[in-house]
Scaffold this active site. Structure first.
Site, PDB file in Angstrom:
ATOM      1  N   HIS A  50       0.843  -1.208   0.000  1.00 42.87           N
ATOM      2  CA  HIS A  50       0.000   0.000   0.000  1.00 42.87           C
ATOM      3  C   HIS A  50       0.873   1.252   0.000  1.00 42.87           C
ATOM      4  O   HIS A  50       0.595   2.213  -0.716  1.00 42.87           O
ATOM      5  CB  HIS A  50      -0.860   0.053   1.267  1.00 42.87           C
ATOM      6  CG  HIS A  50      -1.788  -1.098   1.453  1.00 42.87           C
ATOM      7  ND1 HIS A  50      -1.613  -2.050   2.432  1.00 42.87           N
ATOM      8  CD2 HIS A  50      -2.917  -1.455   0.782  1.00 42.87           C
ATOM      9  CE1 HIS A  50      -2.596  -2.929   2.374  1.00 42.87           C
ATOM     10  NE2 HIS A  50      -3.395  -2.606   1.376  1.00 42.87           N
ATOM     11  N   MET A 197       3.403  -9.391  -0.685  1.00 48.64           N
ATOM     12  CA  MET A 197       2.834  -8.784   0.526  1.00 48.64           C
ATOM     13  C   MET A 197       1.313  -8.760   0.428  1.00 48.64           C
ATOM     14  O   MET A 197       0.746  -8.443  -0.609  1.00 48.64           O
ATOM     15  CB  MET A 197       3.378  -7.382   0.718  1.00 48.64           C
ATOM     16  CG  MET A 197       4.808  -7.415   1.162  1.00 48.64           C
ATOM     17  SD  MET A 197       5.271  -5.875   1.941  1.00 48.64           S
ATOM     18  CE  MET A 197       7.006  -6.226   2.214  1.00 48.64           C
TER      19      MET A 197
END
Ligand code: PAF
Length: 293
Positions: A50, A197
């Site tokens: 992110h 991830m």
């Protein structure tokens, strides 16, 4: 924050992070944002994947808005909506450190008030892969992203390649519904050992965490086969299936070599292919992908 006529003068000055919890507040703040707005929609529990999108947005825009919303409509009845990891305090700290201007952090009732009836359904590209394994998932994703775009009104929105089919679906929605948003895609960010991830990685036991490496290793194997000249998609698919099936505790949902735009399965790789994998390790379902060509 980047209010009208208030451009960030120097990074040394601490700029407050605005938090909007309602649609009305977000709209009020948006009206005062000056210049281009980059938007990163998230479900929180932020990781480097992110944050790399936030950095892309920060570099290219005058203001950056991030949403944190665990969207119930994209989870199936037996999926992990209730236990999806959440940590607002850490998320807000990370977003402050990443120099984000505004966080949109609505409640479920704010996004789906009683009597809510409208959905966005992108057809065809949602029939396969994640769409086939998780019926209704992309209707939930497209609906919430359309709503977030309407509320935040970004110039650019950032999504991770890790969710490759989601990117295809959002791009199609934006194109078909003439949404004035440019979609930018950030590369998949990986742990040093190759694991992609994901907020869901926290569910993995230490054993499952090791076994899950078969996904990124299989994708590297596909890249090596392609680099060595292999173009028979069926042969690559079989090799990857065999590798994952041979990993104790791994249950395959799909191994796909598909056209990166239509997501239709390929027999032969003429130019490019999206290799995507989904497998379960115990109760944790992981996905990963790589583009060939
Ligand atoms: O990728 C995600 O985290 C979600 O699907 C998104 C785009 C934030 C919509 O809920």
């Amino acid at each position: 924050m980047a209010l009208t006529a208030l451009r960030r003068p120097t990074p040394l000055i601490a700029w407050p992070l605005e938090i909007a919890e309602t649609v009305a507040e977000m709209r009020r703040i948006r009206r005062h944002l000056d210049g281009t707005v980059g938007f990163v929609p998230t479900m929180g529990y932020l990781h480097e994947g992110h944050l790399s999108l936030v950095r892309m947005a920060r570099e290219a825009n005058d203001a950056v808005v991030v949403s944190i919303f665990v969207n119930p409509t994209q989870f199936g009845p037996n999926e992990d909506f209730e236990r999806y990891p959440r940590d607002a305090e850490v998320d807000l700290r990370l977003l402050r450190e990443a120099d984000v201007d505004v966080v949109f952090f609505p409640t479920v009732g704010e996004i789906y008030p009683p009597g809510y009836l409208t959905c966005v359904n992108v057809e065809d590209v949602t029939d396969r892969l994640e769409g086939a394994c998780r019926p209704g998932h992309f209707r939930g994703v497209a609906t919430v992203v359309a709503k977030l775009f309407n509320i935040v009104q970004p110039d650019r929105a950032y999504f991770g390649q890790k969710d490759a089919q989601q990117v295809v679906v959002i791009q199609k929605m934006v194109e078909d519904l003439n949404m004035p948003v440019e979609i930018l895609v950030g590369e998949t960010v990986r742990e040093p050992d190759g694991l992609a991830m994901s907020s869901r990685n926290v569910y993995l036991s230490p054993d499952e965490r090791v076994r899950a490496l078969v996904l990124s290793r299989s994708l590297r194997h596909a890249q090596a086969l392609f680099a060595a000249g292999e173009r028979d998609a069926g042969r690559i698919r079989c090799e990857l299936e065999a590798r994952i099936a041979a990993t104790p505790g791994a249950a395959i949902d799909y191994v796909s070599l598909a056209d990166p735009r239509t997501l239709r399965e390929l027999d032969w790789i003429a130019d490019r292919a999206l290799v995507s994998l989904a497998a379960r390790f115990g109760k944790t379902r992981l996905i990963d992908n790589v583009l060939l060509g």
